[in-house]
Scaffold this active site. Sequence first.
Site, PDB file in Angstrom:
ATOM      1  NE  ARG A 256      -1.698   1.832   3.548  1.00  0.00           N
ATOM      2  CZ  ARG A 256      -1.416   1.573   4.821  1.00  0.00           C
ATOM      3  NH1 ARG A 256      -1.923   0.528   5.422  1.00  0.00           N
ATOM      4  NH2 ARG A 256      -0.622   2.365   5.501  1.00  0.00           N
ATOM      5  CG  HIS A 260      -5.744   2.212   6.865  1.00  0.00           C
ATOM      6  ND1 HIS A 260      -5.919   0.938   6.371  1.00  0.00           N
ATOM      7  CD2 HIS A 260      -6.889   2.518   7.519  1.00  0.00           C
ATOM      8  CE1 HIS A 260      -7.118   0.497   6.719  1.00  0.00           C
ATOM      9  NE2 HIS A 260      -7.727   1.432   7.406  1.00  0.00           N
ATOM     10  CE1 TYR A 269       1.519   2.040   8.657  1.00  0.00           C
ATOM     11  CE2 TYR A 269       0.595   3.841   9.952  1.00  0.00           C
ATOM     12  CZ  TYR A 269       0.530   2.985   8.869  1.00  0.00           C
ATOM     13  OH  TYR A 269      -0.511   3.089   7.979  1.00  0.00           O
TER      14      TYR A 269
HETATM   15  C1  TPP Z   1     -14.745  -5.982  11.643  1.00  0.00           C
HETATM   16  C2  TPP Z   1     -13.903  -4.751  11.556  1.00  0.00           C
HETATM   17  N1  TPP Z   1     -12.946  -4.535  12.464  1.00  0.00           N
HETATM   18  C3  TPP Z   1     -12.176  -3.405  12.394  1.00  0.00           C
HETATM   19  C4  TPP Z   1     -12.376  -2.504  11.400  1.00  0.00           C
HETATM   20  C5  TPP Z   1     -11.505  -1.246  11.306  1.00  0.00           C
HETATM   21  N2  TPP Z   1     -10.584  -1.442  10.172  1.00  0.00           N
HETATM   22  C6  TPP Z   1     -10.841  -0.895   8.979  1.00  0.00           C
HETATM   23  S1  TPP Z   1      -9.698  -1.314   7.845  1.00  0.00           S
HETATM   24  C7  TPP Z   1      -8.804  -2.185   8.966  1.00  0.00           C
HETATM   25  C8  TPP Z   1      -7.539  -2.875   8.561  1.00  0.00           C
HETATM   26  C9  TPP Z   1      -7.741  -3.787   7.422  1.00  0.00           C
HETATM   27  O1  TPP Z   1      -6.507  -4.257   6.968  1.00  0.00           O
HETATM   28  P1  TPP Z   1      -6.412  -5.252   5.747  1.00  0.00           P
HETATM   29  O2  TPP Z   1      -7.462  -6.290   5.868  1.00  0.00           O
HETATM   30  O3  TPP Z   1      -5.001  -5.723   5.692  1.00  0.00           O
HETATM   31  O4  TPP Z   1      -6.767  -4.355   4.485  1.00  0.00           O
HETATM   32  P2  TPP Z   1      -6.034  -3.023   4.004  1.00  0.00           P
HETATM   33  O5  TPP Z   1      -6.729  -1.915   4.758  1.00  0.00           O
HETATM   34  O6  TPP Z   1      -4.592  -3.126   4.361  1.00  0.00           O
HETATM   35  O7  TPP Z   1      -6.243  -2.917   2.551  1.00  0.00           O
HETATM   36  C10 TPP Z   1      -9.428  -2.170  10.197  1.00  0.00           C
HETATM   37  C11 TPP Z   1      -8.906  -2.856  11.398  1.00  0.00           C
HETATM   38  C12 TPP Z   1     -13.407  -2.766  10.465  1.00  0.00           C
HETATM   39  N3  TPP Z   1     -13.649  -1.938   9.427  1.00  0.00           N
HETATM   40  N4  TPP Z   1     -14.126  -3.900  10.558  1.00  0.00           N
END
Ligand code: TPP
Length: 359
Positions: A256, A260, A269
């Site tokens: 990425r 985020h 980080y």
């Molecule tokens: C069930 C749930 N827990 C927490 C969140 C908050 N949250 C949004 S994105 C994220 C991280 C997701 O990381 P990843 O699956 O690696 O996808 P990326 O964002 O890196 O594309 C979190 C913890 C959420 N949206 N849904």
Amino acid sequence: MIERYDPLKGERLQILSETGAVNPDLEPSLANEELRRIYGLMLTTRTADLKAMRLQRQGRMGTFAPGLGQEACQVGSASAVGKKDWVFPYFRDLGTYITLGLPLKNYYLLWMGSEEGGRIPEGLNIFTVTIPVATHLPQAVGFAMALRYRKEQAAVVAYFGDGATSEGDFNEALNFAGVFRSPVVFICVNNQYAISTPVSRQTAAKTIAQKAVAYGFSGIQVDGNDALAMYAATREALDKARSGGGPTLIEAYTYRMSDHTTSDDASRYRTKDEVGEWARRDPLERFKTYLKAKGLWSEEFEAGIQKEADDLVNRAVDEAESAPPPRPEDYFTYTYREMPPGLKEELAALQSFLKEGGR
Ligand SMILES: Cc1ncc(C[n+]2csc(CCOP(=O)(O)OP(=O)(O)O)c2C)c(N)n1
């Protein structure tokens, strides 16, 4: 081909090297126009993504999850999706939506807070953006089972990030799909981070692809910055799923490049060196080098598709900004066919709050 790459041995499918050289033994047979189209879609995705970031900074869009650097994962894989297949994207999948034909206006509207953006036009086999991490995975498997019961020659593709693999929904979806040999392709976009959590804190496994072994089906790690590899792996996995061969887990190994979301600051980080290292692997530059070597790229071609992308993006912004503003009631309307009593109460409370001038 998928079976030939063993994630337990650290093998990864790559067709275009980091310098853009193609492996002729693995090169998919795509017409020149299709190759140019893939590049154009990646360029459009990047243009639309950067625009969304600027709109957010200008206060014209809500929180946005940028996909900079993930264009090959999205466009490469989505280019392999057949007309009858169904797709469950995740929240960082702009290029998937663009490739499958969702009007950009809809995507922008959604991030502007309008439920209207989630209305998928008739004829597009694609689901709305899923913000809750991994909750769409069991749904995707259920949908795949429905396709099977209806004897449709079609399969499902579900996208998610590396963070999603720590959710129970991931386990439930992959376990069920393995046992029932559901026609589904899981694409885990391993972009190395889940917000600030690096993948090394997400799992002790060396790869995400190897998790498929425990569910009883194949997993392959693919260079996610290589659109040809993403295309080839997805196409093969879909063919297999449609012909009764069961599910596949594809791990798209990528990065990425941006934050985020617009409310994150990734420099807190990640090191500049790490980001710089990945910048060298830019998926668009790599594909451009490949097109050049085939005599399919020129300055005029680039200028032409950039103009088309700019026009498309500007039109979508105009359309989204001139659409009626979102109604707060809409947030209650679309989850259930019949609104349950608890939601009805909350809606009534919101309506009286608004009536009294609340904002
Ligand atoms: C069930 C749930 N827990 C927490 C969140 C908050 N949250 C949004 S994105 C994220 C991280 C997701 O990381 P990843 O699956 O690696 O996808 P990326 O964002 O890196 O594309 C979190 C913890 C959420 N949206 N849904």
